[in-house]
Design an enzyme around this catalytic site. Structure first.
Site: not given
Ligand SMILES: NC(=O)c1ccc[n+]([C@@H]2O[C@H](COP(=O)([O-])OP(=O)(O)OC[C@H]3O[C@@H](n4cnc5c(N)ncnc54)[C@H](OP(=O)(O)O)[C@@H]3O)[C@@H](O)[C@H]2O)c1
Length: 281
Positions: A61, A155, A157, A159
Site C-alpha cells: 500500500d 486530482y 493538485a 498530479k
C-alpha cells in the site's frame, strides 16, 4: 537482466506495462510488481512469467512509507539492484470543490498521499540503487497535471504536485545519469474512474466520462515504454494534449472556456448525443 519495479501493477496501465516489458525483453526482464491486491498481482505475474520474465510480487500500500521502503528492499534483495522504478499507482477523483462538505475534505489529503507521497517514498528508497545503475525513473502523471481541470481540483493538485516534484528531480539527477520520464496520459480505457472517488470521498463506482474515445491501454503502455527506453523527459500522449498545453501559454482563457464546455458536456446524459470527450484521466 534489467530490474523494473512497477507500482499499481495489479490493474490498468501498470499491469499492461509489466506485460509489455516482459514481451519486449523476453527472458531479460525482472519485474517487481506492487499494489494492494495480491491475487491480481499473481495473475499479472503469471502472464509475465509466461513471456519469460522473472517476477516478484510484493503486496504494497503506497500510502504507507514503511511498505514503500520494504518494496524497494525486497526488490534489491531478490535481484541485486533496480534499473527502473515506475511510479504508477494512483487514484482518480471527480467533484466540484463547492460540493465537497467540510467534514469530507480530508480525502483531498488522502488522495495526495496516494498520488504524490507514494511516489516520493518509493523514489527516495530507490534512489541509491537507481544511481548505481544509472537507471530510469518514470512518473505517471496525467494531462490533469499539466492543465487544471474543473471538477478535478483534488486530482489535478496531486498530479501537478507529481509533475513539479519529478521535474525538479530530473535536473538534480542529471549528473548521476538517472533519467526521469513523466507521462501525461489523457483518457485511457481502464477502470480508474470507476475506482475513483466522489465528492464524499467514496468509491464512485461509475465513470462520469464518455469512455468510447478513450485511448486503448496497450497504446498508452507502449508510449510510456518507448519514452522510458529513449529516456525522454516527457510523454504527452495525444495531439489534443499537446495543443492544450501550448494554448494554455498563449490563450489561457480559451483553455478555461474549453474545459468548462467539456464539464457541461459531461453533465449531459450518456446517450451518445453529446460532443467529443474531454481530455483527462
Ligand atoms: N486511465 C486514465 O485515463 C489515466 C489518465 C491519466 C493518468 N492516469 C494515471 O495512470 C496511473 C494508473 O492508472 P490506471 O488507469 O491504470 O488505473 P487503475 O486501472 O485504477 O489502476 C490503478 C492501480 O493503482 C493501484 N493502487 C491504487 N491505490 C493504491 C495504493 N494505495 N497502494 C498501491 N497501489 C495502489 C491499484 O491496485 P490495488 O487496488 O491492487 O492497490 C491499481 O493497480 C494512475 O496514476 C493514474 O492517475 C490514468
Amino acid at each position: 537482466m534489467n530490474t523494473y519495479v512497477i507500482t499499481g501493477a495489479s490493474d490498468g496501465i501498470g499491469a499492461e506495462l509489466a506485460r509489455q516489458i516482459a514481451a519486449r525483453h523476453r527472458g531479460a526482464a525482472a519485474l517487481v510488481l506492487a499494489a494492494r491486491q495480491r491475487e491480481r498481482l499473481d495473475e499479472v505475474a503469471a502472464r509475465c512469467q509466461a513471456l519469460g520474465a522473472d517476477t516478484l510480487v510484493v503486496p504494497t500500500d503506497v500510502t504507507d512509507e514503511a511498505q514503500c521502503r520494504r518494496l524497494i528492499d525486497a526488490a534489491v534483495q531478490r535481484f541485486g539492484g533496480i534499473d527502473c522504478l515506475v511510479n504508477n499507482a494512483g487514484v482518480s477523483a471527480h467533484a466540484l470543490f463547492e460540493e465537497v462538505r467540510a467534514q469530507d475534505l480530508r480525502w483531498y489529503q488522502d488522495l495526495m498521499t496516494v498520488n504524490l507521497w507514494g511516489s516520493v517514498w518509493c523514489t527516495h528508497a530507490a534512489l541509491p540503487h537507481l544511481k548505481a545503475a544509472r537507471g530510469r525513473l518514470v512518473a505517471v502523471s496525467s494531462l490533469a497535471g499539466l492543465i487544471g481541470v474543473p471538477g478535478r481540483t483534488a486530482y489535478s493538485a496531486t498530479k501537478f504536485a507529481m509533475t513539479g516534484f519529478f521535474e525538479a528531480l530530473r535536473a538534480e539527477l542529471k549528473p548521476a545519469g538517472v533519467s526521469v520520464t513523466t507521462a501525461y496520459p489523457g483518457v485511457v480505457a481502464t477502470e480508474i474512474r470507476r475506482h475513483g472517488l466522489d465528492a464524499r470521498g467514496q468509491t464512485a463506482g461509475r465513470s462520469g466520462l464518455k469512455e468510447d474515445e478513450a485511448m486503448p491501454v496497450d497504446v498508452c503502455a507502449r508510449l510510456i515504454l518507448d519514452g522510458l527506453e529513449a529516456r525522454r523527459r516527457e510523454v504527452v500522449m495525444t495531439t489534443r494534449g499537446k495543443l492544450g498545453r501550448f494554448l494554455k501559454l498563449v490563450a489561457p482563457g480559451r483553455v478555461e472556456a474549453m474545459a468548462l464546455a467539456a464539464l457541461a458536456d459531461e453533465a449531459k446524459p450518456r446517450d451518445g448525443s453529446a460532443g467529443p470527450a474531454p481530455e483527462r484521466g
